[in-house]
Enzyme design. Sequence first.
Site, PDB file in Angstrom:
ATOM      1  N   GLN A  69       8.124 -43.172  12.658  1.00 22.87           N
ATOM      2  CA  GLN A  69       6.780 -42.599  12.848  1.00 22.87           C
ATOM      3  C   GLN A  69       6.786 -41.666  14.061  1.00 22.87           C
ATOM      4  O   GLN A  69       6.219 -40.581  14.047  1.00 22.87           O
ATOM      5  CB  GLN A  69       5.753 -43.721  13.061  1.00 22.87           C
ATOM      6  CG  GLN A  69       5.609 -44.634  11.857  1.00 22.87           C
ATOM      7  CD  GLN A  69       4.552 -45.733  12.061  1.00 22.87           C
ATOM      8  OE1 GLN A  69       4.049 -45.943  13.158  1.00 22.87           O
ATOM      9  NE2 GLN A  69       4.230 -46.429  10.999  1.00 22.87           N
ATOM     10  N   ILE A 107       9.226 -40.000  15.473  1.00 24.05           N
ATOM     11  CA  ILE A 107      10.025 -38.765  15.402  1.00 24.05           C
ATOM     12  C   ILE A 107       9.265 -37.635  14.696  1.00 24.05           C
ATOM     13  O   ILE A 107       9.639 -36.477  14.773  1.00 24.05           O
ATOM     14  CB  ILE A 107      11.396 -39.040  14.707  1.00 24.05           C
ATOM     15  CG1 ILE A 107      12.450 -37.973  15.064  1.00 24.05           C
ATOM     16  CG2 ILE A 107      11.260 -39.146  13.200  1.00 24.05           C
ATOM     17  CD1 ILE A 107      12.956 -38.016  16.459  1.00 24.05           C
ATOM     18  N   ARG A 144       7.057 -33.359  16.684  1.00 22.07           N
ATOM     19  CA  ARG A 144       8.157 -32.401  16.782  1.00 22.07           C
ATOM     20  C   ARG A 144       8.221 -31.677  18.114  1.00 22.07           C
ATOM     21  O   ARG A 144       9.136 -30.913  18.363  1.00 22.07           O
ATOM     22  CB  ARG A 144       8.017 -31.353  15.659  1.00 22.07           C
ATOM     23  CG  ARG A 144       8.065 -31.966  14.276  1.00 22.07           C
ATOM     24  CD  ARG A 144       7.370 -31.112  13.260  1.00 22.07           C
ATOM     25  NE  ARG A 144       5.914 -31.118  13.470  1.00 22.07           N
ATOM     26  CZ  ARG A 144       5.057 -30.381  12.794  1.00 22.07           C
ATOM     27  NH1 ARG A 144       5.496 -29.574  11.868  1.00 22.07           N
ATOM     28  NH2 ARG A 144       3.762 -30.442  13.045  1.00 22.07           N
ATOM     29  N   ARG A 184      26.850 -44.368  14.668  1.00 24.32           N
ATOM     30  CA  ARG A 184      28.170 -43.928  14.200  1.00 24.32           C
ATOM     31  C   ARG A 184      29.197 -44.200  15.289  1.00 24.32           C
ATOM     32  O   ARG A 184      30.332 -44.568  15.031  1.00 24.32           O
ATOM     33  CB  ARG A 184      28.163 -42.438  13.867  1.00 24.32           C
ATOM     34  CG  ARG A 184      27.262 -42.092  12.723  1.00 24.32           C
ATOM     35  CD  ARG A 184      27.302 -40.599  12.451  1.00 24.32           C
ATOM     36  NE  ARG A 184      28.566 -40.201  11.865  1.00 24.32           N
ATOM     37  CZ  ARG A 184      28.993 -38.937  11.803  1.00 24.32           C
ATOM     38  NH1 ARG A 184      28.267 -37.963  12.310  1.00 24.32           N
ATOM     39  NH2 ARG A 184      30.143 -38.645  11.226  1.00 24.32           N
ATOM     40  N   ARG A 230      26.481 -49.722   8.879  1.00 26.65           N
ATOM     41  CA  ARG A 230      25.095 -49.834   9.387  1.00 26.65           C
ATOM     42  C   ARG A 230      24.042 -49.653   8.299  1.00 26.65           C
ATOM     43  O   ARG A 230      22.901 -50.050   8.482  1.00 26.65           O
ATOM     44  CB  ARG A 230      24.855 -48.799  10.491  1.00 26.65           C
ATOM     45  CG  ARG A 230      24.941 -47.377   9.954  1.00 26.65           C
ATOM     46  CD  ARG A 230      24.564 -46.348  10.970  1.00 26.65           C
ATOM     47  NE  ARG A 230      24.824 -45.002  10.459  1.00 26.65           N
ATOM     48  CZ  ARG A 230      24.385 -43.908  11.044  1.00 26.65           C
ATOM     49  NH1 ARG A 230      23.696 -43.985  12.141  1.00 26.65           N
ATOM     50  NH2 ARG A 230      24.670 -42.732  10.521  1.00 26.65           N
ATOM     51  N   LEU A 279       2.917 -32.660  29.056  1.00 28.01           N
ATOM     52  CA  LEU A 279       1.677 -33.433  29.079  1.00 28.01           C
ATOM     53  C   LEU A 279       0.719 -33.032  27.954  1.00 28.01           C
ATOM     54  O   LEU A 279       0.058 -33.899  27.368  1.00 28.01           O
ATOM     55  CB  LEU A 279       1.006 -33.279  30.454  1.00 28.01           C
ATOM     56  CG  LEU A 279      -0.313 -34.002  30.681  1.00 28.01           C
ATOM     57  CD1 LEU A 279      -0.211 -35.494  30.413  1.00 28.01           C
ATOM     58  CD2 LEU A 279      -0.802 -33.771  32.111  1.00 28.01           C
ATOM     59  N   ARG A 286      -1.575 -41.874  18.307  1.00 28.58           N
ATOM     60  CA  ARG A 286      -0.868 -43.165  18.254  1.00 28.58           C
ATOM     61  C   ARG A 286      -1.531 -44.280  19.057  1.00 28.58           C
ATOM     62  O   ARG A 286      -1.112 -45.428  18.953  1.00 28.58           O
ATOM     63  CB  ARG A 286       0.592 -42.974  18.697  1.00 28.58           C
ATOM     64  CG  ARG A 286       1.365 -41.964  17.861  1.00 28.58           C
ATOM     65  CD  ARG A 286       1.381 -42.315  16.392  1.00 28.58           C
ATOM     66  NE  ARG A 286       2.149 -41.344  15.607  1.00 28.58           N
ATOM     67  CZ  ARG A 286       2.354 -41.438  14.298  1.00 28.58           C
ATOM     68  NH1 ARG A 286       1.845 -42.449  13.608  1.00 28.58           N
ATOM     69  NH2 ARG A 286       3.049 -40.514  13.666  1.00 28.58           N
TER      70      ARG A 286
HETATM   71  C1  LIG Z   1      -2.362 -42.825  11.388  1.00 23.71           C
HETATM   72  C2  LIG Z   1      -1.292 -41.897  10.887  1.00 23.71           C
HETATM   73  C3  LIG Z   1      -0.884 -41.979   9.566  1.00 23.71           C
HETATM   74  C4  LIG Z   1       0.126 -41.114   9.090  1.00 23.71           C
HETATM   75  N1  LIG Z   1       0.534 -41.215   7.785  1.00 23.71           N
HETATM   76  C5  LIG Z   1       1.524 -40.421   7.326  1.00 23.71           C
HETATM   77  C6  LIG Z   1       2.004 -40.515   5.979  1.00 23.71           C
HETATM   78  O1  LIG Z   1       1.534 -41.323   5.194  1.00 23.71           O
HETATM   79  N2  LIG Z   1       3.012 -39.705   5.583  1.00 23.71           N
HETATM   80  C7  LIG Z   1       3.557 -38.770   6.427  1.00 23.71           C
HETATM   81  O2  LIG Z   1       4.463 -38.039   6.021  1.00 23.71           O
HETATM   82  N3  LIG Z   1       3.115 -38.644   7.699  1.00 23.71           N
HETATM   83  C8  LIG Z   1       2.133 -39.424   8.177  1.00 23.71           C
HETATM   84  N4  LIG Z   1       1.709 -39.308   9.474  1.00 23.71           N
HETATM   85  C9  LIG Z   1       2.337 -38.295  10.330  1.00 23.71           C
HETATM   86  C10 LIG Z   1       1.405 -37.089  10.546  1.00 23.71           C
HETATM   87  O3  LIG Z   1       1.099 -36.432   9.333  1.00 23.71           O
HETATM   88  C11 LIG Z   1       2.063 -36.082  11.507  1.00 23.71           C
HETATM   89  O4  LIG Z   1       3.254 -35.585  10.951  1.00 23.71           O
HETATM   90  C12 LIG Z   1       2.398 -36.718  12.859  1.00 23.71           C
HETATM   91  O5  LIG Z   1       1.301 -37.455  13.336  1.00 23.71           O
HETATM   92  C13 LIG Z   1       2.753 -35.640  13.859  1.00 23.71           C
HETATM   93  O6  LIG Z   1       1.594 -34.890  14.121  1.00 23.71           O
HETATM   94  P1  LIG Z   1       1.679 -33.378  14.601  1.00 23.71           P
HETATM   95  O7  LIG Z   1       2.411 -32.546  13.602  1.00 23.71           O
HETATM   96  O8  LIG Z   1       0.277 -32.955  14.908  1.00 23.71           O
HETATM   97  O9  LIG Z   1       2.471 -33.547  15.969  1.00 23.71           O
HETATM   98  P2  LIG Z   1       3.626 -32.690  16.621  1.00 23.71           P
HETATM   99  O10 LIG Z   1       4.787 -32.546  15.715  1.00 23.71           O
HETATM  100  O11 LIG Z   1       3.847 -33.308  17.969  1.00 23.71           O
HETATM  101  O12 LIG Z   1       2.998 -31.286  16.805  1.00 23.71           O
HETATM  102  C14 LIG Z   1       1.939 -31.055  17.725  1.00 23.71           C
HETATM  103  C15 LIG Z   1       1.202 -29.824  17.275  1.00 23.71           C
HETATM  104  O13 LIG Z   1       2.089 -28.713  17.371  1.00 23.71           O
HETATM  105  C16 LIG Z   1       1.880 -27.836  16.274  1.00 23.71           C
HETATM  106  N5  LIG Z   1       3.138 -27.724  15.512  1.00 23.71           N
HETATM  107  C17 LIG Z   1       4.266 -28.426  15.708  1.00 23.71           C
HETATM  108  N6  LIG Z   1       5.216 -28.040  14.864  1.00 23.71           N
HETATM  109  C18 LIG Z   1       4.662 -27.063  14.093  1.00 23.71           C
HETATM  110  C19 LIG Z   1       5.141 -26.275  13.026  1.00 23.71           C
HETATM  111  N7  LIG Z   1       6.376 -26.358  12.579  1.00 23.71           N
HETATM  112  N8  LIG Z   1       4.294 -25.392  12.472  1.00 23.71           N
HETATM  113  C20 LIG Z   1       3.024 -25.271  12.918  1.00 23.71           C
HETATM  114  N9  LIG Z   1       2.515 -25.995  13.923  1.00 23.71           N
HETATM  115  C21 LIG Z   1       3.324 -26.879  14.506  1.00 23.71           C
HETATM  116  C22 LIG Z   1       0.723 -28.398  15.466  1.00 23.71           C
HETATM  117  O14 LIG Z   1      -0.474 -27.867  15.929  1.00 23.71           O
HETATM  118  C23 LIG Z   1       0.758 -29.863  15.803  1.00 23.71           C
HETATM  119  O15 LIG Z   1      -0.468 -30.528  15.642  1.00 23.71           O
HETATM  120  C24 LIG Z   1       0.703 -40.145   9.960  1.00 23.71           C
HETATM  121  C25 LIG Z   1       0.273 -40.067  11.291  1.00 23.71           C
HETATM  122  C26 LIG Z   1      -0.723 -40.933  11.755  1.00 23.71           C
HETATM  123  C27 LIG Z   1      -1.155 -40.827  13.198  1.00 23.71           C
END
Ligand SMILES: Cc1cc2nc3c(=O)[nH]c(=O)nc-3n(C[C@H](O)[C@H](O)[C@H](O)COP(=O)(O)OP(=O)(O)OC[C@H]3O[C@@H](n4cnc5c(N)ncnc54)[C@H](O)[C@@H]3O)c2cc1C
Length: 310
Positions: free
Chosen positions: A115, A117, A120, A130, A203, A220, A230
Amino acid sequence: MPFPTALPPAPPEIKTVSPESPLRDVMNGASRLELKVLDHGFIALVDAMPRLVPESQTADQAIVQAARVSYGQGTKHINEDKGLIRYLLRHRHTTPFEMVEFKFHVCMPIFIARQWIRHRTANVNEYSGRYSIIPDRFYTPTLDAVRKQSASNRQGGEQTFAASDEQDIKPAEEFIAFLKGVEAQYSKYIDLTNKGVSRELARIGLPVNMYTEWYWKCDLHNLLHFLSLRMDSHAQLEIRAYGDAMYRLVEQIVPITMQAWRDYHFEAMHLTRLEIEAIAAMRSGGDGKLATDNKREQAEWEDKRKRLSL
Ligand SMILES: Cc1cc2nc3c(=O)[nH]c(=O)nc-3n(C[C@H](O)[C@H](O)[C@H](O)COP(=O)(O)OP(=O)(O)OC[C@H]3O[C@@H](n4cnc5c(N)ncnc54)[C@H](O)[C@@H]3O)c2cc1C
């Protein structure tokens, strides 16, 4: 190999700026600040930027420093540091908060790492199964912490099984026994690696409740985004435990920002246009119902109404 072109001559001296007041280590001279999480996990803050700040300040100072360069003379009227940070966070200014960074050493079950990872915007380096034998650490919730499948939320568990009710507690006991059974496979993994099966293949028979470790570095701004998702009640309890611990570690380093984040984001409330219209309609005698058929949206509005005592 020599440089293809000659370097320019060294400058006569590197300019050093002596601080007006003595500097203070934001981690108080510690090489790590660690909190235990779950049964075998931990999260440790191992470094921060800025690490040194003027004695009377916190690392929040780096946010103010960065913001002032963009506002220049314009910040004269917002001359209090705390006020400026709160203004920046309230108005969703992001880049000043990227000037502060944190490096953590985390030990968490593999299902939590999966979750984690997904975020990004961090730099990660993980323990390699490994190269090395995976240590025998398994996450096993206590019997009274085994959660039932939620009836209202397909993604969640809610209520625990009743230990006092022999029938009710049975599935929880079975579940713990199931985990212990999988754990017993660990000795087979060791045995197979001893017999020459590569670690990278041996593994793959191990369960996802085993612990892994990584270093995770994040600024931050993105850390606050991570915590918003989270530490939220919709996140799985186990990752929330890490989010809560991370909050506690960071709170000591950037207290002004963390308080502002709680005030304006984490404990604040977002209202949709439909919700604002429903409130306005209530003032002229309306029933406060939302103008949508979407059940989930209606339920979310009901929760907000309760919080607002409407
Ligand atoms: C309660 C909960 C349930 C979830 N359930 C699922 C599930 O069922 N299946 C599943 O696959 N995932 C699930 N997720 C994961 C979720 O969809 C997000 O992938 C994860 O929370 C990371 O969020 P993020 O992309 O906003 O964060 P980060 O990757 O930290 O990115 C932060 C922000 O940077 C920007 N950003 C980063 N990378 C890019 C990019 N390549 N392009 C454009 N903008 C970018 C975006 O604005 C993003 O909001 C869940 C998450 C939560 C909290």
